[in-house]
Scaffold this active site. Structure first.
Site, PDB file in Angstrom:
ATOM      1  N   TYR A  22      18.637 -10.673  36.839  1.00 23.83           N
ATOM      2  CA  TYR A  22      19.426 -10.846  35.639  1.00 23.83           C
ATOM      3  C   TYR A  22      20.788 -10.288  36.046  1.00 23.83           C
ATOM      4  O   TYR A  22      21.205  -9.949  37.453  1.00 23.83           O
ATOM      5  CB  TYR A  22      18.671 -10.286  33.854  1.00 23.83           C
ATOM      6  CG  TYR A  22      19.112 -11.131  33.806  1.00 23.83           C
ATOM      7  CD1 TYR A  22      19.052 -12.035  33.346  1.00 23.83           C
ATOM      8  CD2 TYR A  22      19.694 -10.520  32.272  1.00 23.83           C
ATOM      9  CE1 TYR A  22      19.521 -12.644  32.457  1.00 23.83           C
ATOM     10  CE2 TYR A  22      20.032 -10.832  31.004  1.00 23.83           C
ATOM     11  CZ  TYR A  22      19.848 -12.266  31.277  1.00 23.83           C
ATOM     12  OH  TYR A  22      20.487 -13.062  29.898  1.00 23.83           O
ATOM     13  N   LYS A  73      -3.850 -31.344  34.240  1.00 27.55           N
ATOM     14  CA  LYS A  73      -2.991 -31.998  34.889  1.00 27.55           C
ATOM     15  C   LYS A  73      -1.959 -31.158  36.118  1.00 27.55           C
ATOM     16  O   LYS A  73      -1.781 -30.943  36.992  1.00 27.55           O
ATOM     17  CB  LYS A  73      -2.180 -33.145  34.973  1.00 27.55           C
ATOM     18  CG  LYS A  73      -1.482 -33.638  35.557  1.00 27.55           C
ATOM     19  CD  LYS A  73      -2.369 -34.577  36.483  1.00 27.55           C
ATOM     20  CE  LYS A  73      -2.431 -35.987  37.030  1.00 27.55           C
ATOM     21  NZ  LYS A  73      -2.368 -37.035  35.690  1.00 27.55           N
TER      22      LYS A  73
END
Length: 753
Positions: free
Chosen positions: A41, A96
């Protein structure tokens, strides 16, 4: 072989435990130190941000965009359940997403959009475009799905793919190629009838026409009959595109003389009379789910020359979308494709068709319990064929490069295929092989602790999953009450409950036990008490006399106590060659640790025996053993009498002339890390070890539990090896799924001497 049965309770429990849902997000970079955080970060993250701003294509280098697909739905056509809404579609979309990961190592996340307005849906997906490398649309009703997909394909520069349409079409096309090959027919000469003009049906007929089928040879039917030129009723632009110049008006009329029937409609839409009227060697793809338009049995009753495919896994020739979408996206992502075009879909279908014509690997045959050979009952590869990952994506990638949609063409295709092989998790095929052996063996499994809810759930699951018959040791009324309390009251009739009171074998059992124990201080009264009142002994006696094929116990008592009980009936001590081997599965690796059950403090000869037993278990799992004797020292340094036995054990194996790799002593990092091992070029292991023999049971236990708790590893075992019968001992903290896994190991006869 009995078909697996899944209950509502099991399905809900699967989605609830060990935590709600089916996947989680984990970091792929270190996130431990302050420096790690600064790189991940602020301030380090500013550097790739500036690089991407200067050149957007570098997002594929510095972020996960290139291997991230969104599975997006609004829930208007969930499976065969209809319009359940966005939130209720989430379990399907999560499913999925995990299929993408499982079959093609594509990272995926589900997104459910709470709108039925196509414009709002299109706008939402477009705005998310920078995040993803591809969009998989799912369970959106027609005709909105056509509008949404077409617009998104036009307005986005990443692949957009509605799997309900094109996934079905690709697998259908692959099967049709092979069916026509077997029938000796050419697609351009065939009369093709499609019943069902929804999303999947339209996509199927479009792809088949792209492959060479002639427009007026393709008759499309819906609930109102044939879609012909000039029809007004129930039409839309997508149906009109496939209106044929024909006098046929009903499905029954269309079927007469047809070479091919494709069904994506409803159960029972096709009659036996219709099938009888078709041309010679008819091809029937009855793909309605969950029940086909006509079953293979019904079709073959009137036409034994028919080639039949369905959407179901319990019939041959399953048209299963999982054969297509993961590998289509894998190939498209790897060339940074702008789209998935018809040429890529046809390349996928051709690769699948050609793969089905090749010899089937033994591991696939084992998983299905039969030898699969290209022919009328095997025209489509099975979803668990390990070759799919490195056969289909390269074909898709080549087609994408040839048609100009690749932004990053692959230069070294051979290297690409090797990288695809390395992507797959080997543990999946190993566990699948064990499951297949268990189903094939159909073992009658004895569950010794029938008064325990998790044992009863495991017994029910064992039987309902088609592994064999479950025998539960317990009292009938108690078992019934506990099953009802667990919401499994309907299973009372399924399980057979056995105990000392309802068996006729007690005299035989007691005579056998008395003969074994009479010189060990046991009199007749002791024998009766053991055989009649100790369920572990009673269950062991059942197994010893062939009244069951395997035994599962240990959920209620410590393993030392269980082993003591078992030893009344079997020879299961360290001196008898018994060994406990635990399998640790973590990040696509499987490592066996021994001895985790029997030997408290093994000596040098014991360690060599443990290595041989563990190598046998490794081979039973489908691994080629590489055994490392691990310690706190490596090849003699630092010198310590505690490491001496680990140093000497390999020499014993060398004298025995064993047929597997081994070396030691070495630290765990040397054994498991190829780069560290390379510092010792004389090491006899050809790669990282997959079997670790440890100095003592306490160090084995510490190692396993630390991996389980800190690293989140999956632990299977200890697998009891070296006994004449399949006996597996669970831990007292075992869940019903853990117990079921141990039963499957026993049914596969893993570890048996």
């Amino acid at each position: 072989m009995p078909k697996a049965k899944i209950t509502s309770e099991e399905a809900l429990a699967f989605h609830l435990d060990p935590m709600p849902g089916k996947f989680e997000v984990t970091p792929s970079v270190p996130m431990t130190t302050q420096r790690d955080l600064s790189l991940a970060y602020s301030p380090g993250v500013a550097v790739p941000c500036e690089a991407i701003a200067a050149d957007p294509q570098t997002a594929y280098d510095y972020t996960n965009k290139g291997n991230l697909v969104a599975v997006i739905s609004n829930g208007t056509a969930v499976l065969g359940l209809g319009n359940l809404g966005a939130l209720a579609s989430k379990p399907v979309m999560e499913g999925k997403a995990v299929l993408f990961k499982r079959f093609a190592d594509v990272n995926s996340i589900d997104i459910e959009l709470d709108t039925e307005d196509p414009e709002a849906f299109i706008n939402a997906v477009k705005l998310m475009g920078p995040t993803f490398g591809g969009i998989n649309l799912e369970d959106i009703k027609a005709p909105e799905c056509f509008i949404i997909e077409q617009r998104l394909k036009e307005e986005m520069d990443i692949p957009v793919f509605h799997d309900d349409q094109h996934g079905t079409a690709v697998i259908c096309a692959a099967g049709l190629m092979n069916a026509l090959h077997l029938s000796g027919k050419k697609i351009e000469d065939c009369r093709i009838v499609l019943n069902g003009a929804g999303a999947a049906g339209i996509a199927c007929i479009e792809l088949i026409k792209a492959m060479g089928a002639k427009h007026d040879n393709c008759i499309v039917c819906d609930t109102k009959g044939v879609i012909y030129q000039g029809r007004k009723d129930g039409m839309n632009q997508w149906k009109s595109a496939h209106a044929a110049n024909t006098d046929l008006r009903t499905l029954e009329e269309a079927m007469e003389g047809a070479d091919v029937f494709l069904g994506v409609s409803v159960k029972g839409a096709v009659t036996q009379d219709m099938v009888a009227s078709m041309a010679d060697n008819p091809v029937i793809f009855a793909m309605a789910n969950p029940d086909p338009e006509i079953t293979p049995e019904e079709a073959h009753e009137v036409r034994n020359d028919a080639i039949v495919a369905t959407g179901r896994s319990d019939y041959p020739n399953q048209v299963n979308n999982v054969l297509g979408f993961p590998y289509l996206f894998r190939g498209a992502l790897d060339i940074n494709a702008r789209a998935i075009n018809d040429e890529m879909k046809i390349a996928c279908a051709r690769a699948l068709a050609e793969l089905a014509r090749e010899d089937v690997p033994d591991e696939v045959a084992m998983a299905y319990g039969k030898k699969l050979t290209f022919g009328r009952d095997y025209i489509i590869p099975t979803p668990f064929d390990p070759r799919l990952i490195y056969v289909v994506p390269p074909a898709v990638a080549r087609a994408g490069m040839d048609t100009g949609v690749a932004r990053r063409p692959i230069i070294d295709m051979d290297g690409y295929e090797l990288s695809l092989k390395a992507r797959m998790d080997p543990t999946a095929s190993i566990l699948r092989g064990i499951t297949a052996r268990a189903r094939k063996n159909q073992a009658t499994m004895i569950f010794a602790e029938g008064d325990t809810p998790q044992v009863l759930r495991a017994a029910v699951q064992y039987q309902r999953n088609g592994y064999g018959r479950a025998l539960v040791v317990g009292r009938e009324d108690d078992v019934k009450a506990k099953l009802q309390a667990e919401g499994l009251g309907d299973a009372v009739r399924e399980l057979r409950v056995v105990n000392a009171a309802n068996t006729e074998q007690m005299p035989l059992y007691k005579d056998f036990l008395y003969e074994r124990l009479q010189r060990n201080g046991f009199d007749r009264h002791d024998i009766h008490r053991l055989a009649a009142r100790d369920r572990h002994v009673f269950a062991s006696l059942m197994l010893a006399h062939g009244h069951g094929d395997g035994l599962i116990t240990g959920a209620t008592r410590k393993s030392a106590y269980i082993l003591d009980r078992i030893n009344h009936v079997f020879d299961a001590r360290a001196t008898d060659g018994a060994v406990g081997v635990t399998a640790v599965l973590h990040k696509g690796r499987i490592v066996l640790i021994a001895d985790t059950l029997v030997h408290e403090w093994p000596e040098t000869e014991d360690l060599a025996n443990i290595a041989e037993r563990a190598a046998g278990v490794a081979r039973g799992l489908g691994l080629e053993p590489r055994v490392a004797f691990v310690s706190f020292s490596t090849f003699g340094y630092p010198v310590s009498e505690r490491a001496e036995k680990m140093h000497e054990a390999p020499a014993i194996l060398e004298k025995r002339g064993v047929d597997f790799e081994f070396d030691g002593e070495m630290t765990v990092d040397v054994a498991l890390n190829a780069e560290v091992m390379a510092h010792y070029p004389f090491c006899r292991l050809s790669g990282p070890a997959n079997v670790l023999v440890v100095p003592a049971r306490h160090s084995a236990s510490i190692s396993v539990k630390m991996m389980q708790e800190l690293a989140g590893a999956t632990v299977i075992g200890p697998i009891l090896s070296g006994i004449d019968q399949p006996i597996q001992i669970c831990s007292t903290s075992s869940t019903s799924n853990d117990i079921l896994n141990m039963a499957v190991l026993a049914a596969a006869r893993l570890g048996e001497r």
